[in-house]
Design an enzyme around this catalytic site. Structure first.
Site, PDB file in Angstrom:
ATOM      1  N   CYS A   1       4.411   9.210   0.183  1.00 51.30           N
ATOM      2  CA  CYS A   1       3.014   9.635   0.091  1.00 51.30           C
ATOM      3  C   CYS A   1       2.877  10.622  -1.058  1.00 51.30           C
ATOM      4  O   CYS A   1       3.655  11.569  -1.162  1.00 51.30           O
ATOM      5  CB  CYS A   1       2.577  10.284   1.408  1.00 51.30           C
ATOM      6  SG  CYS A   1       0.916  10.962   1.337  1.00 51.30           S
TER       7      CYS A   1
ATOM      8  N   ASN B   1       8.890   4.224   3.670  1.00 52.13           N
ATOM      9  CA  ASN B   1       8.994   3.821   5.079  1.00 52.13           C
ATOM     10  C   ASN B   1      10.342   3.160   5.281  1.00 52.13           C
ATOM     11  O   ASN B   1      10.945   2.652   4.343  1.00 52.13           O
ATOM     12  CB  ASN B   1       7.929   2.774   5.413  1.00 52.13           C
ATOM     13  CG  ASN B   1       6.531   3.314   5.310  1.00 52.13           C
ATOM     14  OD1 ASN B   1       5.971   3.359   4.233  1.00 52.13           O
ATOM     15  ND2 ASN B   1       5.993   3.751   6.413  1.00 52.13           N
TER      16      ASN B   1
ATOM     17  N   HIS C   1       5.174   4.539  12.662  1.00 51.45           N
ATOM     18  CA  HIS C   1       5.150   4.462  11.185  1.00 51.45           C
ATOM     19  C   HIS C   1       6.123   5.531  10.693  1.00 51.45           C
ATOM     20  O   HIS C   1       5.757   6.708  10.603  1.00 51.45           O
ATOM     21  CB  HIS C   1       3.710   4.736  10.720  1.00 51.45           C
ATOM     22  CG  HIS C   1       3.511   4.801   9.239  1.00 51.45           C
ATOM     23  ND1 HIS C   1       2.809   3.841   8.529  1.00 51.45           N
ATOM     24  CD2 HIS C   1       3.888   5.715   8.303  1.00 51.45           C
ATOM     25  CE1 HIS C   1       2.769   4.168   7.252  1.00 51.45           C
ATOM     26  NE2 HIS C   1       3.412   5.307   7.093  1.00 51.45           N
TER      27      HIS C   1
ATOM     28  N   HIS D   1       8.764   7.111   8.087  1.00 51.26           N
ATOM     29  CA  HIS D   1       9.414   7.223   6.775  1.00 51.26           C
ATOM     30  C   HIS D   1      10.874   7.591   7.020  1.00 51.26           C
ATOM     31  O   HIS D   1      11.224   8.163   8.050  1.00 51.26           O
ATOM     32  CB  HIS D   1       8.673   8.254   5.916  1.00 51.26           C
ATOM     33  CG  HIS D   1       7.360   7.723   5.406  1.00 51.26           C
ATOM     34  ND1 HIS D   1       7.211   7.225   4.134  1.00 51.26           N
ATOM     35  CD2 HIS D   1       6.160   7.549   6.025  1.00 51.26           C
ATOM     36  CE1 HIS D   1       5.964   6.791   3.985  1.00 51.26           C
ATOM     37  NE2 HIS D   1       5.303   6.975   5.115  1.00 51.26           N
TER      38      HIS D   1
ATOM     39  N   ARG E   1       0.829  -1.210   0.000  1.00 55.02           N
ATOM     40  CA  ARG E   1       0.000   0.000   0.000  1.00 55.02           C
ATOM     41  C   ARG E   1       0.869   1.269   0.000  1.00 55.02           C
ATOM     42  O   ARG E   1       1.024   1.917  -1.019  1.00 55.02           O
ATOM     43  CB  ARG E   1      -0.943  -0.041   1.227  1.00 55.02           C
ATOM     44  CG  ARG E   1      -2.079   0.962   1.184  1.00 55.02           C
ATOM     45  CD  ARG E   1      -1.700   2.383   1.511  1.00 55.02           C
ATOM     46  NE  ARG E   1      -1.107   2.555   2.848  1.00 55.02           N
ATOM     47  CZ  ARG E   1      -0.578   3.686   3.269  1.00 55.02           C
ATOM     48  NH1 ARG E   1      -0.546   4.754   2.493  1.00 55.02           N
ATOM     49  NH2 ARG E   1      -0.028   3.775   4.475  1.00 55.02           N
ATOM     50  N   ASP E   2       1.482   1.582   1.123  1.00 50.04           N
ATOM     51  CA  ASP E   2       2.272   2.824   1.213  1.00 50.04           C
ATOM     52  C   ASP E   2       3.424   2.775   0.210  1.00 50.04           C
ATOM     53  O   ASP E   2       3.764   3.771  -0.425  1.00 50.04           O
ATOM     54  CB  ASP E   2       2.820   2.980   2.638  1.00 50.04           C
ATOM     55  CG  ASP E   2       3.131   4.423   3.009  1.00 50.04           C
ATOM     56  OD1 ASP E   2       3.341   5.231   2.100  1.00 50.04           O
ATOM     57  OD2 ASP E   2       3.179   4.721   4.212  1.00 50.04           O
TER      58      ASP E   2
HETATM   59  P1  HMG Z   1     -13.142  14.309  -2.200  1.00 52.34           P
HETATM   60  O1  HMG Z   1     -12.918  14.715  -3.621  1.00 52.34           O
HETATM   61  O2  HMG Z   1     -13.168  15.372  -1.173  1.00 52.34           O
HETATM   62  O3  HMG Z   1     -14.423  13.391  -2.052  1.00 52.34           O
HETATM   63  O4  HMG Z   1     -12.026  13.255  -1.830  1.00 52.34           O
HETATM   64  P2  HMG Z   1     -15.905  13.567  -2.481  1.00 52.34           P
HETATM   65  O5  HMG Z   1     -16.685  12.824  -1.460  1.00 52.34           O
HETATM   66  O6  HMG Z   1     -16.231  15.009  -2.767  1.00 52.34           O
HETATM   67  O7  HMG Z   1     -15.969  12.749  -3.856  1.00 52.34           O
HETATM   68  C1  HMG Z   1     -15.348  13.205  -5.056  1.00 52.34           C
HETATM   69  C2  HMG Z   1     -15.249  12.049  -6.037  1.00 52.34           C
HETATM   70  O8  HMG Z   1     -14.440  10.997  -5.482  1.00 52.34           O
HETATM   71  C3  HMG Z   1     -16.600  11.397  -6.343  1.00 52.34           C
HETATM   72  O9  HMG Z   1     -16.510  10.872  -7.660  1.00 52.34           O
HETATM   73  C4  HMG Z   1     -16.634  10.242  -5.392  1.00 52.34           C
HETATM   74  O10 HMG Z   1     -17.480   9.203  -5.825  1.00 52.34           O
HETATM   75  C5  HMG Z   1     -15.191   9.798  -5.397  1.00 52.34           C
HETATM   76  P3  HMG Z   1     -17.053  11.672  -8.957  1.00 52.34           P
HETATM   77  O11 HMG Z   1     -18.511  11.935  -8.637  1.00 52.34           O
HETATM   78  O12 HMG Z   1     -16.246  12.939  -9.023  1.00 52.34           O
HETATM   79  O13 HMG Z   1     -16.808  10.738 -10.085  1.00 52.34           O
HETATM   80  N1  HMG Z   1     -14.812   9.101  -4.152  1.00 52.34           N
HETATM   81  C6  HMG Z   1     -14.282   7.872  -4.099  1.00 52.34           C
HETATM   82  N2  HMG Z   1     -13.957   6.990  -5.041  1.00 52.34           N
HETATM   83  C7  HMG Z   1     -13.437   5.809  -4.625  1.00 52.34           C
HETATM   84  N3  HMG Z   1     -13.202   5.510  -3.335  1.00 52.34           N
HETATM   85  C8  HMG Z   1     -13.516   6.373  -2.373  1.00 52.34           C
HETATM   86  C9  HMG Z   1     -14.082   7.620  -2.736  1.00 52.34           C
HETATM   87  N4  HMG Z   1     -14.482   8.693  -2.035  1.00 52.34           N
HETATM   88  C10 HMG Z   1     -14.929   9.582  -2.903  1.00 52.34           C
HETATM   89  N5  HMG Z   1     -13.285   6.056  -1.103  1.00 52.34           N
HETATM   90  C11 HMG Z   1     -11.004  11.488  -0.603  1.00 52.34           C
HETATM   91  C12 HMG Z   1     -11.903  12.719  -0.545  1.00 52.34           C
HETATM   92  C13 HMG Z   1     -10.597  11.137   0.789  1.00 52.34           C
HETATM   93  C14 HMG Z   1     -11.798  10.357  -1.237  1.00 52.34           C
HETATM   94  C15 HMG Z   1      -9.809  11.828  -1.492  1.00 52.34           C
HETATM   95  O14 HMG Z   1      -9.198  12.964  -0.990  1.00 52.34           O
HETATM   96  C16 HMG Z   1      -8.815  10.709  -1.564  1.00 52.34           C
HETATM   97  O15 HMG Z   1      -9.082   9.638  -2.116  1.00 52.34           O
HETATM   98  N6  HMG Z   1      -7.606  10.920  -1.023  1.00 52.34           N
HETATM   99  C17 HMG Z   1      -6.595   9.870  -1.068  1.00 52.34           C
HETATM  100  C18 HMG Z   1      -5.539  10.182  -0.138  1.00 52.34           C
HETATM  101  C19 HMG Z   1      -4.564   9.050  -0.060  1.00 52.34           C
HETATM  102  O16 HMG Z   1      -4.847   7.907  -0.405  1.00 52.34           O
HETATM  103  N7  HMG Z   1      -3.358   9.393   0.408  1.00 52.34           N
HETATM  104  C20 HMG Z   1      -2.347   8.415   0.614  1.00 52.34           C
HETATM  105  C21 HMG Z   1      -2.639   7.514   1.759  1.00 52.34           C
HETATM  106  S1  HMG Z   1      -2.382   8.270   3.340  1.00 52.34           S
HETATM  107  C22 HMG Z   1      -0.705   8.078   3.624  1.00 52.34           C
HETATM  108  O17 HMG Z   1       0.022   7.629   2.770  1.00 52.34           O
HETATM  109  C23 HMG Z   1      -0.199   8.404   4.986  1.00 52.34           C
HETATM  110  C24 HMG Z   1       0.076   7.184   5.861  1.00 52.34           C
HETATM  111  O18 HMG Z   1       0.983   6.304   5.237  1.00 52.34           O
HETATM  112  C25 HMG Z   1       0.643   7.625   7.195  1.00 52.34           C
HETATM  113  C26 HMG Z   1       1.834   8.583   7.001  1.00 52.34           C
HETATM  114  O19 HMG Z   1       2.888   8.185   6.516  1.00 52.34           O
HETATM  115  O20 HMG Z   1       1.616   9.744   7.318  1.00 52.34           O
HETATM  116  C27 HMG Z   1      -1.221   6.405   6.157  1.00 52.34           C
HETATM  117 MG    MG Z   2       3.090   6.496   5.245  1.00 53.14          MG
END
Ligand code: HMG
Ligand code: MG
Length: 302
Positions: A240, A249, A207, A209, A15-16
């Protein structure tokens, strides 16, 4: 405090590690990676994210990857679900654990999940409720707990606030993340202490990085506090997409070598783990980003 006798590592490589890859990685390569990790003895694997494919195209095959897994009893499979839409898509894939992910920094929350910290908690609440109603464990990841690419240094009080808010909505475990790898041992300990004000030692994890090369030292600093659960990424894969310049990480291989050297049990076979990292690195056309993997591969070649 003496070091924990046993440590659980959650490999977040699939995933990450892979979410930030620009070229598409075939679903089968992701599935093979999970299989190799479980063969190497990993007992928890963060497989994928049910997020918007517009935001993170690499995770668009989440359901396909989950469906392709040959699950092994005793192994737990975790997925990220930022909202109810993601949870509903994940549910038929039978995850053992879901992860809601928030941040200690407002700016990072906005960039990563398009809402404020307060809004994120409101969004997570029904996800937590639904997951727990289905008997699925809920972990909360707190990003940018020591530093933020947009806001700079983050005070431990901000971490404490998010940990408290997560606790209030029923999140069972929190991961303290150094998203951009800027932390050093005392700062990471302070962030961890902040989370420990609301969660017991058995329900926190680190966690880290490794952007600035401090992740092993930070891991050791947390071991000294008794923390025994860490997220790591095989071959040091990752970063990320919303934290520009942040690298992967800390490599699972490096942490396993450290832990085994300290006499701490992990249940992981380091040689098989190095093979898993070499295989996925081969798919990506590069060498593993792990000092230990490099040393072991060089030794084998020589
Ligand atoms: P948004 O645009 O604010 O959401 O995104 P929305 O509710 O307004 O929806 C907009 C569109 O997205 C719509 O589609 C929804 O259906 C679709 P459209 O009508 O435009 O065709 N949608 C989705 N589609 C699939 N799956 C979903 C979903 N939700 C809405 N779940 C949202 C909000 C959170 C969805 C968006 O900002 C997003 O997907 N962000 C992804 C962020 C991400 O994955 N970041 C990386 C992971 S976190 C990380 O790496 C950190 C971590 O490792 C810890 C660390 O190191 O810090 C965990
Ligand atoms: Mg991370």
């Amino acid at each position: 405090m003496s070091l924990p006798p046993r440590v659980k590592l959650v490999d977040v490589g699939p995933r990450d590690g892979l979410q930030n890859e620009k070229a598409p990685v075939p679903a089968q390569a992701k599935i093979d990676l999970v299989h190799r990790l479980q063969d190497a003895g990993l007992r928890e694997i963060e497989v994928t994210s049910f997020v918007s494919p517009k935001w993170v195209p690499q995770m668009a095959d989440a359901a396909e990857v989950m469906a392709g897994l040959q699950r092994r009893p005793g192994v737990r499979y975790a997925v990220l679900t930022p909202n109810l839409k993601g949870f509903e898509a994940a549910l038929p894939c039978r995850p053992d654990e879901i992860v809601v992910f928030g941040a200690a920094s407002e700016a990072f929350s906005q960039k990563n999940i398009n809402c404020s910290i307060a809004e994120s908690i409101e969004r997570f609440a029904p996800v937590v409720q639904a997951a727990r109603a289905h008997g699925i464990k809920v972990r909360g990841a707190i990003s940018t707990t020591v530093g933020c690419p947009y806001e700079g240094e983050i005070a431990p009080a901000r971490v404490e606030l998010v940990a408290r808010l997560m606790k209030e909505i029923g999140v069972q475990h929190v991961g303290v993340a150094d998203t951009i790898g800027v932390g050093t041992p005392r700062k990471v300990q302070a962030a961890m202490e902040a989370a420990l004000r609301h969660y017991p030692l058995d329900e926190v994890s680190g966690h880290f990085h490794d952007t600035y090369g401090q992740a092993l030292a930070n891991t050791y600093a947390c071991l000294e506090m008794g923390v025994w659960q860490f997220d790591t990424s095989v071959a040091g894969l990752g970063g990320c997409p919303y934290a520009k310049g942040a690298t992967g990480n800390v490599a699972t291989e490096d942490v396993v070598y450290l832990l085994h050297g300290l006499g701490i049990e992990t249940g992981i076979d380091l040689d098989a783990l190095v093979d898993a990292g070499a295989a996925i690195s081969g798919v990506l056309g590069r060498k593993p980003n792990s000092r230990v993997a490099t040393a072991i591969l060089n030794k084998r070649a020589g």
